[in-house]
Design an enzyme around this catalytic site. Sequence first.
Site, PDB file in Angstrom:
ATOM      1  N   ASP A 144       0.859  -1.176   0.000  1.00 43.78           N
ATOM      2  CA  ASP A 144       0.000   0.000   0.000  1.00 43.78           C
ATOM      3  C   ASP A 144       0.898   1.230   0.000  1.00 43.78           C
ATOM      4  OD1 ASP A 144      -2.368   1.483   0.090  1.00 43.78           O
ATOM      5  OD2 ASP A 144      -2.260   1.667   2.266  1.00 43.78           O
ATOM      6  N   ASP A 210       3.087  -7.982   7.276  1.00 42.77           N
ATOM      7  CA  ASP A 210       4.525  -7.881   7.022  1.00 42.77           C
ATOM      8  C   ASP A 210       5.375  -7.944   8.298  1.00 42.77           C
ATOM      9  OD1 ASP A 210       3.883  -5.474   8.149  1.00 42.77           O
ATOM     10  OD2 ASP A 210       4.737  -4.221   6.555  1.00 42.77           O
ATOM     11  N   ASP A 211       4.795  -8.474   9.379  1.00 43.08           N
ATOM     12  CA  ASP A 211       5.565  -8.584  10.624  1.00 43.08           C
ATOM     13  C   ASP A 211       5.340  -9.956  11.262  1.00 43.08           C
ATOM     14  OD1 ASP A 211       2.946  -8.237  11.316  1.00 43.08           O
ATOM     15  OD2 ASP A 211       3.257  -6.508  12.642  1.00 43.08           O
ATOM     16  N   ASP A 287     -11.105  -6.009  11.060  1.00 40.54           N
ATOM     17  CA  ASP A 287     -11.059  -7.226  11.876  1.00 40.54           C
ATOM     18  C   ASP A 287     -12.162  -7.228  12.937  1.00 40.54           C
ATOM     19  OD1 ASP A 287      -9.763  -5.073  13.030  1.00 40.54           O
ATOM     20  OD2 ASP A 287      -8.116  -6.245  13.880  1.00 40.54           O
ATOM     21  N   SER A 318      -0.841  -0.027  15.167  1.00 43.39           N
ATOM     22  CA  SER A 318      -1.478  -0.172  16.486  1.00 43.39           C
ATOM     23  C   SER A 318      -0.604   0.383  17.602  1.00 43.39           C
ATOM     24  CB  SER A 318      -1.772  -1.647  16.763  1.00 43.39           C
ATOM     25  OG  SER A 318      -0.576  -2.400  16.794  1.00 43.39           O
TER      26      SER A 318
END
Length: 444
Positions: A144, A210-211, A287, A318
């Site tokens: 993104d 990606d983590d 979510d 977050s």
Amino acid sequence: MAKVFCDFRFLLLVAAGIFIYIQTRLFATQSGYADRLAAAIEAENHCTSQMRSLIDQISLQQGRIVALEEERKRRDQECGQMKSLVQDLERKDLQRLTDKMQVPVAAVVIIACNRADYLERTINSVLKHQRPISSRFPLFVSQDGSNPDVKSTALSYDQLSYMQHLDFEPVQTERPGELIAYYKIARHYKWALDQLFYKHNFSRVIILEDDMDIAPDFFDYFEAAATLLDKDKSIMAVSSWNDNGQKQFVHDPYELYRSDFFPGLGWMLARSIWDELSPKWPRAYWDDWLRLKENHKGRQFIRPEVCRTYNFGEHGSSLGQFFKQYLEPIKLNDVKVNWRSMDLSYLLEDKYSMHFANTVKKATPVYGAGVVLKAYNIDGDVRIKYRDQSDFENIARQFGIFQEWKDGVPRTAYKGVVVFRHQTSRRIFLIGPESLKLLQIEES
């Protein structure tokens, strides 16, 4: 007398004529027979000649057959040598050749934005286990935005496909002070899943962020679970995550559960579910939106006891919320479970409720104050009943598990029951006020 002699001579002449006629006819007949005999002899000679020619041709063909048989034996010998060479190929190369013939189980997409170092670690973790089965789980990175480091990191890998979501539309938050990141993440998820399901036409997609590191049996787990997802329409998605998957709360890498709470963090869904969700996808907080009863509509999620993903992303949208307490201590499975050999039919809707109820029924009830100490002093599984959300939060705080609820459902719960291990293989079942009734267990 002269007359008699004359008649005799006449008779002789007649007889002579008849004799000559008979001889003439006999000669003609013999001539005909001679001609026919000559023709027959000529035909026989011609037939003999053709027979000899045919015998010569057969002999020639037999020679060719012998030559072809020798050629076949030589080819068979060459094929045997080729087969031997193929068998000597390295296992991963042979697997790659075989995989080209297989239909993908699911596409795997890593959702990325601006953390190139995190992305590199995640890609390496995935490729470590995905390379031998790459055609069954084709890998994508969806970025993104236009962070150049993230783009160059993704493009440096030949083993994956790169997608870029460029969204220049301004974000209007619904409430003052909200982070626009949650809105952009929701847009990106919808775009990426639309691409994979509708442009690339995959039947299932596994979503990673990606983590994340993945477990050695990550792909085997999802391949086995794909059968459940296809067969049981009461399963909305399959997750590799357990919110209460910290080291002190898990024990059995083979244990799987159904849950009414969407876990996320490494999950697979089918196109049929996306056909339903895509048109009404939320503007933000996707979510938590999936955890609303109006959206999951009583359907459930498969989750493992021991996580198949590990979230190492302390820094992100977050802002590290819950990281030290809940994410960092997560146990990543290190056992290579052979999921294909396991019978997972107990997870199907028509069997699971009874399967789970039988386990809960055997647990020893614990009442009153000091439930942690009481549970610790009991050998075997324990069940503790909570009255309401406030009571649950108080008990969960004492054990150290997640206290959070969404739309009336505690994290990881199935029919109001939250299960976790406590210090050892002992299971603790936190039982909701209606749980025993829903599981058709008579309260003792």
